[in-house]
Design a protein around this motif. Structure first.
Motif, PDB file in Angstrom:
ATOM      1  N   ALA A  90       0.803  -1.219   0.000  1.00 26.10           N
ATOM      2  CA  ALA A  90       0.000   0.000   0.000  1.00 26.10           C
ATOM      3  C   ALA A  90       0.838   1.273   0.000  1.00 26.10           C
ATOM      4  O   ALA A  90       0.573   2.193  -0.773  1.00 26.10           O
ATOM      5  N   THR A  91       1.859   1.313   0.878  1.00 30.28           N
ATOM      6  CA  THR A  91       2.633   2.548   1.023  1.00 30.28           C
ATOM      7  C   THR A  91       4.127   2.350   0.811  1.00 30.28           C
ATOM      8  O   THR A  91       4.866   3.326   0.766  1.00 30.28           O
ATOM      9  N   GLY A  92       4.584   1.107   0.714  1.00 25.28           N
ATOM     10  CA  GLY A  92       5.991   0.833   0.427  1.00 25.28           C
ATOM     11  C   GLY A  92       6.832   0.642   1.671  1.00 25.28           C
ATOM     12  O   GLY A  92       6.345   0.712   2.796  1.00 25.28           O
ATOM     13  N   ALA A 107       3.706   3.149  -3.514  1.00 25.89           N
ATOM     14  CA  ALA A 107       4.568   2.152  -2.866  1.00 25.89           C
ATOM     15  C   ALA A 107       5.699   1.727  -3.802  1.00 25.89           C
ATOM     16  O   ALA A 107       6.837   1.572  -3.357  1.00 25.89           O
ATOM     17  N   TRP A 108       5.415   1.569  -5.103  1.00 23.92           N
ATOM     18  CA  TRP A 108       6.448   1.147  -6.048  1.00 23.92           C
ATOM     19  C   TRP A 108       7.561   2.188  -6.125  1.00 23.92           C
ATOM     20  O   TRP A 108       8.742   1.845  -6.202  1.00 23.92           O
ATOM     21  N   ALA A 109       7.210   3.454  -6.074  1.00 23.72           N
ATOM     22  CA  ALA A 109       8.222   4.513  -6.084  1.00 23.72           C
ATOM     23  C   ALA A 109       9.170   4.371  -4.892  1.00 23.72           C
ATOM     24  O   ALA A 109      10.389   4.556  -5.014  1.00 23.72           O
ATOM     25  N   ALA A 147      13.248   3.454  -4.799  1.00 25.13           N
ATOM     26  CA  ALA A 147      14.189   4.327  -4.109  1.00 25.13           C
ATOM     27  C   ALA A 147      14.932   3.621  -2.978  1.00 25.13           C
ATOM     28  O   ALA A 147      15.998   4.082  -2.554  1.00 25.13           O
ATOM     29  N   ALA A 148      14.392   2.504  -2.506  1.00 18.70           N
ATOM     30  CA  ALA A 148      14.999   1.801  -1.356  1.00 18.70           C
ATOM     31  C   ALA A 148      16.327   1.173  -1.733  1.00 18.70           C
ATOM     32  O   ALA A 148      16.565   0.796  -2.853  1.00 18.70           O
TER      33      ALA A 148
END
Length: 89
Positions: free
Chosen positions: A51-53, A82-84, A88-89
């Motif tokens: 939902a939020t990553g 969440a994919w963004a 970035a992770a």
């Protein structure tokens, strides 16, 4: 390509991209730009990653293409927001 979170029989949790026409009932499939959730770091469980990553407490692996991921137990769609964060992770 659709961003998804995949769980495996061996407790693996992976986020990555599958073709839009991928058979979602398959027990094995390739996964592009995959990252593994080593530590979720969430307060609302696994679904929070969809939902939020990942959170600031999550531990996420480096990316890699997985030629064939086996023993799939679940496939969950990941929201664009969440994919963004996964990228970035």
């Amino acid at each position: 390509m659709t961003p998804v979170l995949i769980t495996t029989e061996f407790r693996g949790v992976f986020a990555g991209l599958i073709p839009d026409d991928q058979d979602r009932a398959a027990r094995s499939m390739p996964l592009k730009s995959a990252k593994m959730a080593i530590y979720w770091g969430t307060t609302k469980g696994l679904m929070e990653l969809c939902a939020t990553g990942p959170t600031s407490k999550s531990k996420i692996s480096a990316p890699a293409d997985i030629t064939m991921l086996h023993s799939i137990t679940g496939i969950f769609e990941i929201s664009p927001t969440a994919w963004a964060k996964w990228e970035a992770a």
